[in-house]
Scaffold this motif. Structure first.
Motif, PDB file in Angstrom:
ATOM      1  N   MET A  19       0.817  -1.204   0.000  1.00 28.41           N
ATOM      2  CA  MET A  19       0.000   0.000   0.000  1.00 28.41           C
ATOM      3  C   MET A  19       0.860   1.268   0.000  1.00 28.41           C
ATOM      4  O   MET A  19       0.530   2.218  -0.691  1.00 28.41           O
ATOM      5  N   VAL A  20       1.942   1.260   0.754  1.00 28.50           N
ATOM      6  CA  VAL A  20       2.808   2.436   0.823  1.00 28.50           C
ATOM      7  C   VAL A  20       3.470   2.728  -0.533  1.00 28.50           C
ATOM      8  O   VAL A  20       3.489   3.891  -0.961  1.00 28.50           O
ATOM      9  N   PRO A  21       3.992   1.712  -1.256  1.00 24.44           N
ATOM     10  CA  PRO A  21       4.566   2.021  -2.578  1.00 24.44           C
ATOM     11  C   PRO A  21       3.527   2.611  -3.546  1.00 24.44           C
ATOM     12  O   PRO A  21       3.853   3.510  -4.329  1.00 24.44           O
ATOM     13  N   LEU A  22       2.301   2.143  -3.469  1.00 30.89           N
ATOM     14  CA  LEU A  22       1.254   2.686  -4.322  1.00 30.89           C
ATOM     15  C   LEU A  22       0.988   4.160  -3.993  1.00 30.89           C
ATOM     16  O   LEU A  22       0.862   4.993  -4.890  1.00 30.89           O
ATOM     17  N   LEU A  23       0.945   4.482  -2.713  1.00 31.78           N
ATOM     18  CA  LEU A  23       0.753   5.871  -2.309  1.00 31.78           C
ATOM     19  C   LEU A  23       1.926   6.752  -2.739  1.00 31.78           C
ATOM     20  O   LEU A  23       1.735   7.900  -3.151  1.00 31.78           O
ATOM     21  N   LEU A  24       3.141   6.213  -2.646  1.00 26.48           N
ATOM     22  CA  LEU A  24       4.311   6.978  -3.077  1.00 26.48           C
ATOM     23  C   LEU A  24       4.280   7.239  -4.585  1.00 26.48           C
ATOM     24  O   LEU A  24       4.614   8.342  -5.035  1.00 26.48           O
ATOM     25  N   VAL A  25       3.872   6.239  -5.349  1.00 33.50           N
ATOM     26  CA  VAL A  25       3.770   6.421  -6.800  1.00 33.50           C
ATOM     27  C   VAL A  25       2.694   7.453  -7.131  1.00 33.50           C
ATOM     28  O   VAL A  25       2.894   8.328  -7.983  1.00 33.50           O
ATOM     29  N   LEU A  26       1.548   7.371  -6.469  1.00 31.64           N
ATOM     30  CA  LEU A  26       0.489   8.347  -6.699  1.00 31.64           C
ATOM     31  C   LEU A  26       0.940   9.757  -6.312  1.00 31.64           C
ATOM     32  O   LEU A  26       0.636  10.730  -7.010  1.00 31.64           O
ATOM     33  N   LEU A  27       1.665   9.882  -5.214  1.00 28.18           N
ATOM     34  CA  LEU A  27       2.190  11.181  -4.801  1.00 28.18           C
ATOM     35  C   LEU A  27       3.173  11.715  -5.832  1.00 28.18           C
ATOM     36  O   LEU A  27       3.153  12.906  -6.162  1.00 28.18           O
ATOM     37  N   LEU A  28       4.019  10.852  -6.357  1.00 27.41           N
ATOM     38  CA  LEU A  28       4.979  11.260  -7.381  1.00 27.41           C
ATOM     39  C   LEU A  28       4.266  11.728  -8.647  1.00 27.41           C
ATOM     40  O   LEU A  28       4.648  12.725  -9.251  1.00 27.41           O
ATOM     41  N   VAL A  29       3.206  11.017  -9.026  1.00 25.30           N
ATOM     42  CA  VAL A  29       2.432  11.413 -10.207  1.00 25.30           C
ATOM     43  C   VAL A  29       1.795  12.784  -9.996  1.00 25.30           C
ATOM     44  O   VAL A  29       1.820  13.641 -10.885  1.00 25.30           O
ATOM     45  N   VAL A  30       1.231  13.012  -8.826  1.00 23.77           N
ATOM     46  CA  VAL A  30       0.609  14.314  -8.539  1.00 23.77           C
ATOM     47  C   VAL A  30       1.653  15.424  -8.564  1.00 23.77           C
ATOM     48  O   VAL A  30       1.424  16.504  -9.126  1.00 23.77           O
ATOM     49  N   ILE A  31       2.816  15.192  -7.987  1.00 20.43           N
ATOM     50  CA  ILE A  31       3.877  16.208  -7.971  1.00 20.43           C
ATOM     51  C   ILE A  31       4.355  16.507  -9.383  1.00 20.43           C
ATOM     52  O   ILE A  31       4.504  17.675  -9.771  1.00 20.43           O
ATOM     53  N   LEU A  32       4.563  15.477 -10.179  1.00 16.59           N
ATOM     54  CA  LEU A  32       5.032  15.689 -11.546  1.00 16.59           C
ATOM     55  C   LEU A  32       3.967  16.380 -12.399  1.00 16.59           C
ATOM     56  O   LEU A  32       4.280  17.223 -13.237  1.00 16.59           O
TER      57      LEU A  32
END
Length: 53
Positions: free
Chosen positions: A1-14
């Protein structure tokens, strides 16, 4: 779950960084157009500069 949240956060930032860069490009183009208009419409007499600095 944490890697998925990190990927989603990275997508939002980019995505937001890309949107900000796109806005900055439009601002840069507008400033360039204003500068070119001022360069073409400068007064014939005087110092020839339409800006104060």
């Amino acid at each position: 779950m944490v890697p998925l949240l990190l990927v989603l956060l990275l997508v939002v930032i980019l995505f937001s960084a890309g949107f900000a860069v796109k806005i900055l490009w439009w601002v840069a183009i507008a400033v360039l157009v204003l500068w070119l208009v001022g360069f073409v419409a400068r007064p014939k007499n005087g110092s020839g500069r339409w800006y104060r600095w």
